[in-house]
Design a protein around this motif. Sequence first.
Motif, PDB file in Angstrom:
ATOM      1  N   ARG A  17       0.819  -1.227   0.000  1.00  0.00           N
ATOM      2  CA  ARG A  17       0.000   0.000   0.000  1.00  0.00           C
ATOM      3  C   ARG A  17       0.846   1.268   0.000  1.00  0.00           C
ATOM      4  O   ARG A  17       0.613   2.163  -0.824  1.00  0.00           O
ATOM      5  CB  ARG A  17      -0.942   0.006   1.204  1.00  0.00           C
ATOM      6  N   ASP A  18       1.790   1.367   0.923  1.00  0.00           N
ATOM      7  CA  ASP A  18       2.610   2.581   0.994  1.00  0.00           C
ATOM      8  C   ASP A  18       3.443   2.761  -0.271  1.00  0.00           C
ATOM      9  O   ASP A  18       3.572   3.868  -0.794  1.00  0.00           O
ATOM     10  CB  ASP A  18       3.527   2.550   2.217  1.00  0.00           C
ATOM     11  N   GLU A  19       3.983   1.662  -0.763  1.00  0.00           N
ATOM     12  CA  GLU A  19       4.801   1.729  -1.979  1.00  0.00           C
ATOM     13  C   GLU A  19       3.975   2.198  -3.172  1.00  0.00           C
ATOM     14  O   GLU A  19       4.412   3.058  -3.939  1.00  0.00           O
ATOM     15  CB  GLU A  19       5.410   0.351  -2.261  1.00  0.00           C
ATOM     16  N   VAL A  20       2.785   1.660  -3.330  1.00  0.00           N
ATOM     17  CA  VAL A  20       1.934   2.075  -4.453  1.00  0.00           C
ATOM     18  C   VAL A  20       1.551   3.546  -4.304  1.00  0.00           C
ATOM     19  O   VAL A  20       1.550   4.297  -5.285  1.00  0.00           O
ATOM     20  CB  VAL A  20       0.689   1.173  -4.579  1.00  0.00           C
ATOM     21  N   SER A  21       1.256   3.970  -3.093  1.00  0.00           N
ATOM     22  CA  SER A  21       0.955   5.397  -2.872  1.00  0.00           C
ATOM     23  C   SER A  21       2.130   6.269  -3.318  1.00  0.00           C
ATOM     24  O   SER A  21       1.935   7.276  -4.013  1.00  0.00           O
ATOM     25  CB  SER A  21       0.660   5.662  -1.396  1.00  0.00           C
ATOM     26  N   ARG A  22       3.342   5.884  -2.940  1.00  0.00           N
ATOM     27  CA  ARG A  22       4.532   6.651  -3.340  1.00  0.00           C
ATOM     28  C   ARG A  22       4.699   6.648  -4.865  1.00  0.00           C
ATOM     29  O   ARG A  22       5.032   7.681  -5.459  1.00  0.00           O
ATOM     30  CB  ARG A  22       5.784   6.097  -2.672  1.00  0.00           C
ATOM     31  N   ILE A  23       4.470   5.495  -5.498  1.00  0.00           N
ATOM     32  CA  ILE A  23       4.608   5.406  -6.954  1.00  0.00           C
ATOM     33  C   ILE A  23       3.606   6.323  -7.646  1.00  0.00           C
ATOM     34  O   ILE A  23       3.967   7.067  -8.569  1.00  0.00           O
ATOM     35  CB  ILE A  23       4.433   3.941  -7.434  1.00  0.00           C
ATOM     36  N   ILE A  24       2.356   6.300  -7.203  1.00  0.00           N
ATOM     37  CA  ILE A  24       1.328   7.145  -7.832  1.00  0.00           C
ATOM     38  C   ILE A  24       1.666   8.619  -7.633  1.00  0.00           C
ATOM     39  O   ILE A  24       1.553   9.422  -8.562  1.00  0.00           O
ATOM     40  CB  ILE A  24      -0.073   6.806  -7.287  1.00  0.00           C
ATOM     41  N   LEU A  25       2.090   8.992  -6.429  1.00  0.00           N
ATOM     42  CA  LEU A  25       2.476  10.382  -6.180  1.00  0.00           C
ATOM     43  C   LEU A  25       3.661  10.781  -7.052  1.00  0.00           C
ATOM     44  O   LEU A  25       3.706  11.907  -7.583  1.00  0.00           O
ATOM     45  CB  LEU A  25       2.800  10.586  -4.700  1.00  0.00           C
ATOM     46  N   GLU A  26       4.609   9.870  -7.235  1.00  0.00           N
ATOM     47  CA  GLU A  26       5.764  10.150  -8.089  1.00  0.00           C
ATOM     48  C   GLU A  26       5.336  10.304  -9.546  1.00  0.00           C
ATOM     49  O   GLU A  26       5.820  11.201 -10.253  1.00  0.00           O
ATOM     50  CB  GLU A  26       6.796   9.030  -7.934  1.00  0.00           C
ATOM     51  N   CYS A  27       4.431   9.442  -9.995  1.00  0.00           N
ATOM     52  CA  CYS A  27       3.904   9.575 -11.364  1.00  0.00           C
ATOM     53  C   CYS A  27       3.205  10.912 -11.534  1.00  0.00           C
ATOM     54  O   CYS A  27       3.443  11.633 -12.513  1.00  0.00           O
ATOM     55  CB  CYS A  27       2.927   8.436 -11.675  1.00  0.00           C
ATOM     56  N   ASP A  28       2.328  11.251 -10.593  1.00  0.00           N
ATOM     57  CA  ASP A  28       1.593  12.514 -10.689  1.00  0.00           C
ATOM     58  C   ASP A  28       2.538  13.710 -10.700  1.00  0.00           C
ATOM     59  O   ASP A  28       2.308  14.688 -11.416  1.00  0.00           O
ATOM     60  CB  ASP A  28       0.585  12.642  -9.549  1.00  0.00           C
ATOM     61  N   ALA A  29       3.623  13.649  -9.919  1.00  0.00           N
ATOM     62  CA  ALA A  29       4.598  14.748  -9.900  1.00  0.00           C
ATOM     63  C   ALA A  29       5.335  14.847 -11.236  1.00  0.00           C
ATOM     64  O   ALA A  29       5.643  15.943 -11.709  1.00  0.00           O
ATOM     65  CB  ALA A  29       5.592  14.556  -8.759  1.00  0.00           C
ATOM     66  N   ALA A  30       5.602  13.699 -11.863  1.00  0.00           N
ATOM     67  CA  ALA A  30       6.306  13.687 -13.149  1.00  0.00           C
ATOM     68  C   ALA A  30       5.418  14.196 -14.281  1.00  0.00           C
ATOM     69  O   ALA A  30       5.911  14.772 -15.249  1.00  0.00           O
ATOM     70  CB  ALA A  30       6.801  12.282 -13.463  1.00  0.00           C
ATOM     71  N   LEU A  31       4.112  13.969 -14.150  1.00  0.00           N
ATOM     72  CA  LEU A  31       3.163  14.391 -15.180  1.00  0.00           C
ATOM     73  C   LEU A  31       2.731  15.825 -14.885  1.00  0.00           C
ATOM     74  O   LEU A  31       1.793  16.067 -14.142  1.00  0.00           O
ATOM     75  CB  LEU A  31       1.958  13.455 -15.211  1.00  0.00           C
ATOM     76  N   THR A  32       3.422  16.763 -15.487  1.00  0.00           N
ATOM     77  CA  THR A  32       3.208  18.168 -15.165  1.00  0.00           C
ATOM     78  C   THR A  32       2.136  18.825 -16.029  1.00  0.00           C
ATOM     79  O   THR A  32       1.869  20.012 -15.882  1.00  0.00           O
ATOM     80  CB  THR A  32       4.529  18.953 -15.311  1.00  0.00           C
ATOM     81  N   ASP A 100       2.130  16.578 -21.172  1.00  0.00           N
ATOM     82  CA  ASP A 100       2.918  17.648 -20.547  1.00  0.00           C
ATOM     83  C   ASP A 100       4.045  18.161 -21.448  1.00  0.00           C
ATOM     84  O   ASP A 100       4.872  18.973 -21.013  1.00  0.00           O
ATOM     85  CB  ASP A 100       3.458  17.224 -19.178  1.00  0.00           C
ATOM     86  N   ASN A 101       4.081  17.695 -22.695  1.00  0.00           N
ATOM     87  CA  ASN A 101       5.013  18.210 -23.710  1.00  0.00           C
ATOM     88  C   ASN A 101       6.476  18.180 -23.279  1.00  0.00           C
ATOM     89  O   ASN A 101       7.243  19.100 -23.564  1.00  0.00           O
ATOM     90  CB  ASN A 101       4.622  19.639 -24.120  1.00  0.00           C
TER      91      ASN A 101
END
Length: 157
Positions: A17-32, A100-101
């Motif tokens: 759970r914690d790992e997936v949360s971190r991955i999703i947050l990291e993806c969202d941060a990368a997708l600007t 996000d070009n």
Amino acid sequence: MDQVTKKRISKLHPSVRDEVSRIILECDAALTGRAKVRITQGLRTFEEQSQLYAIGRTKSGKKVTNAKAGQSIHNYGLAVDICLIIDGKTASWETVKDWDNDQVSDWYECVKIFAKHGWLWGGNWKTFKDLPHFEKKGYEWRKLVQMKKDENGYVNL
């Protein structure tokens, strides 16, 4: 991270759970740009798996899985399927669009992030590619199906 994704993460195996949360947050941060990640499927019951397996076999439609109940890593809460949510409302499974070009498709940005965290991508499978699918590396359903479960129904890893 949207509420739908948070709810689906809360039902995954406790060990991821914690790992997936971190991955999703990291993806969202990368997708600007306009896209963010949503988990469309996490833990799937054996009954839900049986219903999916029936599609294209005993139910009309194109086959969506080769996994019977117990044969999917989803059945153990160790896999997720994703889509991109565009502008907070429209689901997209577009794998080449660069919202996000930044010269890298948003989908591939997420694939790289999941891989960095040791998750396998269904898009790399030789047959029956499953582009929305990611699963925790190191688990095999033949072993998981034999494991004892805890009081909440999750396999003891």
